[in-house]
Design an enzyme around this catalytic site. Sequence first.
Site, PDB file in Angstrom:
ATOM      1  N   ARG A 124     -16.887  49.342 -47.727  1.00 20.97           N
ATOM      2  CA  ARG A 124     -16.829  50.797 -47.738  1.00 20.97           C
ATOM      3  C   ARG A 124     -17.973  51.293 -48.613  1.00 20.97           C
ATOM      4  NH1 ARG A 124     -11.403  49.073 -48.860  1.00 20.97           N
ATOM      5  NH2 ARG A 124      -9.927  49.610 -47.186  1.00 20.97           N
ATOM      6  N   HIS A 178     -19.989  54.001 -42.832  1.00 20.05           N
ATOM      7  CA  HIS A 178     -18.796  53.359 -42.259  1.00 20.05           C
ATOM      8  C   HIS A 178     -19.101  52.720 -40.903  1.00 20.05           C
ATOM      9  CE1 HIS A 178     -14.820  53.042 -43.939  1.00 20.05           C
ATOM     10  NE2 HIS A 178     -14.277  53.119 -42.746  1.00 20.05           N
ATOM     11  N   HIS A 194      -7.915  45.740 -45.520  1.00 19.99           N
ATOM     12  CA  HIS A 194      -6.894  46.596 -44.918  1.00 19.99           C
ATOM     13  C   HIS A 194      -5.516  46.145 -45.391  1.00 19.99           C
ATOM     14  CE1 HIS A 194      -9.592  47.745 -41.258  1.00 19.99           C
ATOM     15  NE2 HIS A 194      -9.794  48.532 -42.303  1.00 19.99           N
ATOM     16  N   TYR A 216      -9.866  47.502 -33.761  1.00 22.61           N
ATOM     17  CA  TYR A 216     -11.050  46.830 -33.232  1.00 22.61           C
ATOM     18  C   TYR A 216     -10.760  46.070 -31.950  1.00 22.61           C
ATOM     19  CZ  TYR A 216     -12.946  48.122 -37.710  1.00 22.61           C
ATOM     20  OH  TYR A 216     -13.361  48.858 -38.788  1.00 22.61           O
ATOM     21  N   ARG A 220     -19.775  49.173 -41.378  1.00 22.47           N
ATOM     22  CA  ARG A 220     -18.512  48.449 -41.627  1.00 22.47           C
ATOM     23  C   ARG A 220     -17.787  48.193 -40.304  1.00 22.47           C
ATOM     24  NH1 ARG A 220     -14.173  47.634 -45.405  1.00 22.47           N
ATOM     25  NH2 ARG A 220     -12.206  48.613 -44.819  1.00 22.47           N
ATOM     26  N   LYS A 235      -9.590  50.160 -52.337  1.00 25.29           N
ATOM     27  CA  LYS A 235      -8.641  51.263 -52.495  1.00 25.29           C
ATOM     28  C   LYS A 235      -7.473  50.829 -53.366  1.00 25.29           C
ATOM     29  CE  LYS A 235      -9.545  53.800 -48.216  1.00 25.29           C
ATOM     30  NZ  LYS A 235      -8.950  54.326 -46.966  1.00 25.29           N
TER      31      LYS A 235
END
Length: 298
Positions: free
Chosen positions: A148, A244, A270, A279, A247, A172
């Site tokens: 990110r 992004h 994630h 994806y 990514r 995150k």
Amino acid sequence: MNWKTYIKHYQSYLRIERGLSKNTIENYSFDIERLCLFLEANQIEVSPIKISDETVQQFIYSVSKEVNPRSQARIISGLKSFFNYLVFEDYRTDTPLELIEAPKTGRKLPDTLSVEEIDNLIGAIDLSSNEGERNRAMLETLYGCGLRVSELVTLKISDLFFDEGFIKITGKGNKERFVPIGKYTQKYIAIYQKEVRIHLKIKKGHEDTLFLNRRGNQLTRAMIFTIIKDLAVRINLNKNISPHTLRHSFATHLLENGADLRSIQLMLGHESITTTEIYVHLDRSYLKEVMHSFHPRR
């Protein structure tokens, strides 16, 4: 207490108890502040613990005229989080968004670049300047490790474990993960460190920050966006791209070349595999190929 005080307490809760990043907290706060502006514009004087379902519904209705369904859903989600917090802290006994549902937005597939487009993008960097060597190292890191943009600008030299072939990423919620880094990406980071970064006058507090601006400060997220947008214009790339996008391309190219979703999930950081599953929808021809190659009933 007024709205500002409740919001301040809520921000502290998000930071301390939920461990959210500064950017995420700002996004949550923006949704509440937008509600406050609506109340002020309509001369509605009411506190967060007294605001009614009808007033919130009026606000949502006004917002629906100004933003797309995806943005509307995000605002509703942000407000639900705030009022759920008020219920959790016993400021309220219920939430005024109990019966409000977010609009159906569908699943938006992320934009991706081909390997050739990524090569062209990085190839357009002017390497005659110090910033050029830095920018090449940054884009190679974004694409080579699937980071990110917030993870890129906060990457530390002490997080580089090149001998082991990993870098440590703080993602995150301050969750740490180790991401593999290839020799190709390592090479350009090393060039930047030895030929550019070593000559910078580094500001106090940024001695361990890997990527710096020419004044020796940490780069901003906005600066990375600008660099990539300018490169896209330079090569006449008719796609709306951002950091992004690199990514997304990282994950898509891994999947196309046979990587499993669980491995991609771990590298991307994630929390849920369902986030990574987006994806799978990017290349249905690849999925058909996998089925025809490996399924016993092909």
